[in-house]
Enzyme design. Structure first.
Site, short mmCIF file in Angstrom:
data_model
loop_
_atom_site.label_atom_id
_atom_site.label_comp_id
_atom_site.label_asym_id
_atom_site.label_seq_id
_atom_site.Cartn_x
_atom_site.Cartn_y
_atom_site.Cartn_z
N CYS A 174 0.81 -1.21 0.00
CA CYS A 174 0.00 0.00 0.00
C CYS A 174 0.85 1.28 0.00
O CYS A 174 1.48 1.58 -1.00
CB CYS A 174 -0.98 -0.04 1.16
SG CYS A 174 -2.45 0.95 0.88
N HIS A 201 -3.26 -5.96 2.48
CA HIS A 201 -2.94 -5.92 3.91
C HIS A 201 -3.38 -7.24 4.54
O HIS A 201 -3.89 -8.13 3.86
CB HIS A 201 -3.75 -4.79 4.59
CG HIS A 201 -3.29 -3.41 4.25
ND1 HIS A 201 -2.11 -2.87 4.70
CD2 HIS A 201 -3.89 -2.44 3.51
CE1 HIS A 201 -2.00 -1.63 4.25
NE2 HIS A 201 -3.06 -1.34 3.53
N1 GLN Z 1 -2.44 6.86 2.12
C1 GLN Z 1 -2.39 5.88 1.03
C2 GLN Z 1 -3.77 5.66 0.37
O1 GLN Z 1 -4.79 5.89 1.01
C3 GLN Z 1 -1.91 4.56 1.58
C4 GLN Z 1 -2.85 3.97 2.62
C5 GLN Z 1 -2.31 2.66 3.19
O2 GLN Z 1 -1.10 2.46 3.26
N2 GLN Z 1 -3.27 1.79 3.62
O3 GLN Z 1 -3.79 5.20 -0.78
#
Ligand code: GLN
Length: 241
Positions: free
Chosen positions: A94, A190
């Site tokens: 991510c 995740h």
């Molecule tokens: N801030 C980034 C997004 O919303 C990454 C979020 C995350 O790492 N879950 O795409």
């Protein structure tokens, strides 16, 4: 044989249980009698480019990405690029995935420059993509969950990690999920990702160990529980996309 894992910014980029990926990599190595050392590489320190065999770069909030992006614009970014050029592997999730690319453009504020080692670029969208994620890959199903506003688009030097079966993946448009380029892997999965995707964990371990030990053939592990977890996550995702 020993393995060195550099955990990038665990204090700033460590949401949704992503540190579990470091635990999974470490344990799968130790089950094979491979000694493992994990070091945090974060702000306020000078990164050693010669030490890591593998980087883990987890997810984070936009505010964390701001701080990390700024740190990576200096000598620490050069050190990560040097390590990767020297054969280190990287697994990113991510926000970490986004910062291995060329830039992340948040919904508000200036673009956050990335390391540029992965041929992807990301811009925030209005709608967050939140939910179960399943993607088909040549080595098996990738399962997890996603929570991101970023839409990531691959350039010609990167190939998708998989094809989306459930969820949105990279951008909710081209049905791709993640990216692979050399020994670099990015994903929106995740969960944490690797405990339920042992095939990917072992691929990363093999790449990482090759840096200092040459060609490596990992002994197979009894992955019954990991495979069941993968199958159950896929079944739940299909039933409740
Ligand atoms: N801030 C980034 C997004 O919303 C990454 C979020 C995350 O790492 N879950 O795409």
């Amino acid at each position: 044989m020993d393995l060195r894992i550099a955990h990038l910014y665990p204090d700033l980029m460590g949401i949704y249980g992503d540190r579990g990926n470091v635990i999974a990599l470490s344990q799968r190595a130790r089950w094979r009698d491979i000694a493992v050392e994990v070091r945090a590489y974060t702000t306020g320190m000078t990164f050693d480019p010669d030490w890591p065999d593998l980087f883990f770069f987890g997810g984070g909030q936009d505010i964390g990405q701001d701080v990390v992006g700024a740190d990576l614009q200096g000598p620490n970014g050069d050190a990560v690029r040097k390590a990767i050029a020297g054969g280190a592997a990287a697994f990113s999730v991510c926000g970490g995935y986004q910062l291995l690319g060329t830039e992340y453009l948040p919904e508000v504020g200036d673009p956050i420059p990335g390391l540029g080692v992965l041929d992807v670029h990301t811009k925030a969208g209005k709608q967050r993509f939140v939910g179960n994620l399943v993607a088909e890959t040549p080595e098996g199903l990738l399962v997890g969950f996603e929570n991101h506003s970023g839409r990531t688009y691959l350039g010609p030097r990167a190939v998708p990690l998989g094809a989306v079966v459930v969820g949105h993946g990279n951008n909710g448009e081209d049905h791709t999920e993640g990216a692979v380029q050399g020994k670099l892997v990015g994903t929106y999965s995740h969960g944490s990702c690797l405990p339920k995707n042992p095939w990917l964990a072992d691929k990363l371990l093999t790449w990482a160990l090759e840096r200092r030990h040459g060609t490596v053939r990992l002994s197979p592990l009894e992955d019954r529980e990991e495979r069941l977890a993968n199958e159950q996550a896929a079944a739940v995702a299909r039933a409740r996309p």
